[in-house]
Design an enzyme around this catalytic site. Structure first.
Site, short mmCIF file in Angstrom:
data_model
loop_
_atom_site.label_atom_id
_atom_site.label_comp_id
_atom_site.label_asym_id
_atom_site.label_seq_id
_atom_site.Cartn_x
_atom_site.Cartn_y
_atom_site.Cartn_z
N ASP A 53 0.81 -1.22 0.00
CA ASP A 53 0.00 0.00 0.00
C ASP A 53 0.85 1.27 0.00
O ASP A 53 1.99 1.27 0.46
CB ASP A 53 -0.89 0.04 1.24
CG ASP A 53 -2.05 -0.94 1.18
OD1 ASP A 53 -2.09 -1.75 0.24
OD2 ASP A 53 -2.91 -0.89 2.09
N HIS A 199 3.52 -2.36 3.18
CA HIS A 199 3.52 -0.99 2.66
C HIS A 199 4.86 -0.72 1.99
O HIS A 199 5.89 -1.13 2.50
CB HIS A 199 3.30 0.03 3.78
CG HIS A 199 1.98 -0.09 4.47
ND1 HIS A 199 1.71 -1.08 5.39
CD2 HIS A 199 0.84 0.64 4.35
CE1 HIS A 199 0.46 -0.96 5.81
NE2 HIS A 199 -0.09 0.08 5.20
#
Length: 265
Positions: A53, A199
């Site tokens: 992400d 992430h």
């Protein structure tokens, strides 16, 4: 009588919590059956989907791509539109190397969001992704994993499938935990069909180190040694259901009699 009243008052918060927890569980179960929100996929094949992400990041994304290439692993990148505008070359590399691009809104707004604002965020991010890659993503992950009926319905109206992640497969890498702790937690819970959350954006574009990069090679070594294959979210869905909705905009084709799937954009 006073004792009974006191006990009743003390039990009210506990009862309320249990009702809310049950409602939350039922909500997930109901949503999973509809296919409107994906947490994981029911499959016996040793397949998992690594997801990243908030990127792309000018330092960490290329490092992550190098590690994925080393292991012949594919991943899904839920990108933020405001990062795509700044670092489009890394987005192009993700696509060139066979990874999937998905929508994570433009401004990365946490918490509740109006339908109109979410639609604008999704459209703006789609526009940037298409400008640099020619692709329009069909997957969307709400920021922070926050969702409600309005967010889900708005995503559907915009042609998106909402993708979250498997329970016990949140790396929490954004908090920079000890690498051994992160790896141990993820390895312990890995099962076929899992969607794993990472992430590829930490701090600012000037940040030079992050837990994700340090842990990823270790995690992929574990997957390799245990017979797991890392695929994109869309391929994971296809391999488990043999069907991808037309809205996904990708065209899987089988080669010969093998189970290999080519996702051709």
């Amino acid at each position: 009588m006073k004792k009974i009243l006191l006990i009743t008052i003390l039990l009210i918060p506990l009862f309320t919590f249990q009702v809310n927890a049950a409602a939350s569980t039922n909500s997930r179960e109901a949503l999973e059956k509809t296919g409107r929100v994906i947490w994981e996929v029911n499959t016996k094949e040793k397949l998992v989907a690594l997801t990243f992400d908030d990127g792309p990041h000018p330092v960490f994304t290329p490092q992550i791509l190098n590690i994925l290439a080393k292991h012949d692993a594919k991943a899904t990148f839920f990108v933020a539109g405001n990062k795509v505008v700044r670092f489009p070359d890394f987005l192009k590399r993700e696509v060139k190397e066979g990874h999937e691009i998905a929508n994570h809104t433009f401004h990365h707004i946490y918490g509740n969001i109006t339908s109109a604002k979410l639609s604008s965020e999704l459209e703006e991010t789609d526009k940037m992704i298409k400008q640099f890659t020619g692709l329009k993503p069909s997957l969307y992950r709400p920021v922070g994993g926050f969702y409600n009926d309005e967010i889900i319905n708005t995503a559907l109206k915009n042609g998106k499938t909402v993708v979250l992640w498997s329970w016990y497969q949140d790396s929490r890498d954004w908090a920079n935990p000890p690498i051994n702790q992160m790896c141990s937690y993820l390895k312990k819970g890995i099962k076929p069909g899992n969607i794993i959350l990472f992430h590829d954006w930490h701090g600012s574009e000037y940040t030079q180190t992050c837990s994700t990069v340090k842990a990823l090679d270790n995690i992929l070594d574990f997957l390799d040694k245990n017979g797991y294959k890392s695929v994109t979210v869309s391929e994971l869905l296809y391999r488990s259901t043999q069907l991808i909705p037309e809205s996904f905009g990708i065209y899987p084709s089988k080669k010969g009699k093998t189970s290999h799937i080519d996702l051709m954009f």
